[in-house]
Design an enzyme around this catalytic site. Sequence first.
Site, PDB file in Angstrom:
ATOM      1  CD  GLU A  78      -2.924  -1.155   0.127  1.00 37.48           C
ATOM      2  OE1 GLU A  78      -3.056  -0.108  -0.551  1.00 37.48           O
ATOM      3  OE2 GLU A  78      -3.573  -2.194  -0.089  1.00 37.48           O
ATOM      4  NE  ARG A  88     -17.782  -4.596   1.420  1.00 40.21           N
ATOM      5  CZ  ARG A  88     -17.914  -5.878   1.754  1.00 40.21           C
ATOM      6  NH1 ARG A  88     -19.099  -6.413   1.883  1.00 40.21           N
ATOM      7  NH2 ARG A  88     -16.845  -6.635   1.953  1.00 40.21           N
ATOM      8  CB  CYS A 141      -6.488  -2.867   6.112  1.00 40.44           C
ATOM      9  SG  CYS A 141      -6.620  -4.619   6.514  1.00 40.44           S
ATOM     10  CG  HIS A 165      -4.458  -5.266   1.804  1.00 40.19           C
ATOM     11  ND1 HIS A 165      -4.700  -3.922   1.661  1.00 40.19           N
ATOM     12  CD2 HIS A 165      -5.287  -5.682   2.807  1.00 40.19           C
ATOM     13  CE1 HIS A 165      -5.630  -3.537   2.519  1.00 40.19           C
ATOM     14  NE2 HIS A 165      -6.012  -4.586   3.234  1.00 40.19           N
TER      15      HIS A 165
HETATM   16  N1  PCA Z   1      -8.386  -6.949   6.220  1.00 39.96           N
HETATM   17  C1  PCA Z   1      -9.359  -5.910   6.441  1.00 39.96           C
HETATM   18  C2  PCA Z   1      -9.333  -5.633   7.912  1.00 39.96           C
HETATM   19  C3  PCA Z   1      -8.622  -6.790   8.525  1.00 39.96           C
HETATM   20  C4  PCA Z   1      -7.985  -7.482   7.400  1.00 39.96           C
HETATM   21  O1  PCA Z   1      -7.194  -8.451   7.497  1.00 39.96           O
HETATM   22  C5  PCA Z   1      -9.155  -4.682   5.547  1.00 39.96           C
HETATM   23  O2  PCA Z   1      -8.595  -4.825   4.443  1.00 39.96           O
HETATM   24  O3  PCA Z   1      -9.537  -3.582   5.932  1.00 39.96           O
END
Ligand code: PCA
Length: 213
Positions: A78, A88, A141, A165
């Site tokens: 990111e 959501r 996140c 991610h």
């Molecule tokens: N993914 C979510 C929150 C926790 C996770 O592992 C997100 O992308 O916001």
Amino acid sequence: MRILVTGFDPFGGEKVNPAFEVIKRLRDSIEGAEIVKLQIPTAFYSSINKIIEKIDEVNPDVVLMVGQAGGRFDVTVERIGINVDDARIPDNENQQPVDKTIDSEGLPAHFATIPIKAIVQDIRAKNIPASISNTAGTYVCNHVMYGILNHIYKNELNMKAGFIHIPFLLEQVIAKPNTPAMSLETMVAAIEAAIAAVVKNDKDINVTGGTVC
Ligand code: PCA
């Protein structure tokens, strides 16, 4: 060098979260850096507070946060965290903020301070798909990414931070047709390559990771 690596607990009806499954299996020392692992709740604010508590305890040089991005096919590093929560689905503490600022006095956004391009390059060098992402979403996140970068910025801490991610694990997509997934071993290798890239690259490399619309 000490690197704090965080991963979330399961959310959204999933039995596991690949993020914590991966970080549990990381080596305790990577490229000479000591790895400190922390599980955090998929919950607004308590997630940030738990990381800040650990930062105060172990004083890391880098905070690398990892989360699940179900539906993405590759490992995404990111670029930016934005100052907004827009959930959501409710989090694991049943909170569902909509269009709320994370810090009402904070900047609109913070950029990752880890070398995102070098990380993508080194993960790809292991033959694992990876790319830069320009949005970490508006759920927990993005919340922790913004929250920790904001904490470091406001307190002028000598500490880098960023967020990666990762896709679903194979076992999570057994009943989800046409949904991308990656094996646990592959994602462990990707995150270890990312950590090694952070250790080796004090500054980022100048290669494109951009997209056209
Ligand atoms: N993914 C979510 C929150 C926790 C996770 O592992 C997100 O992308 O916001």
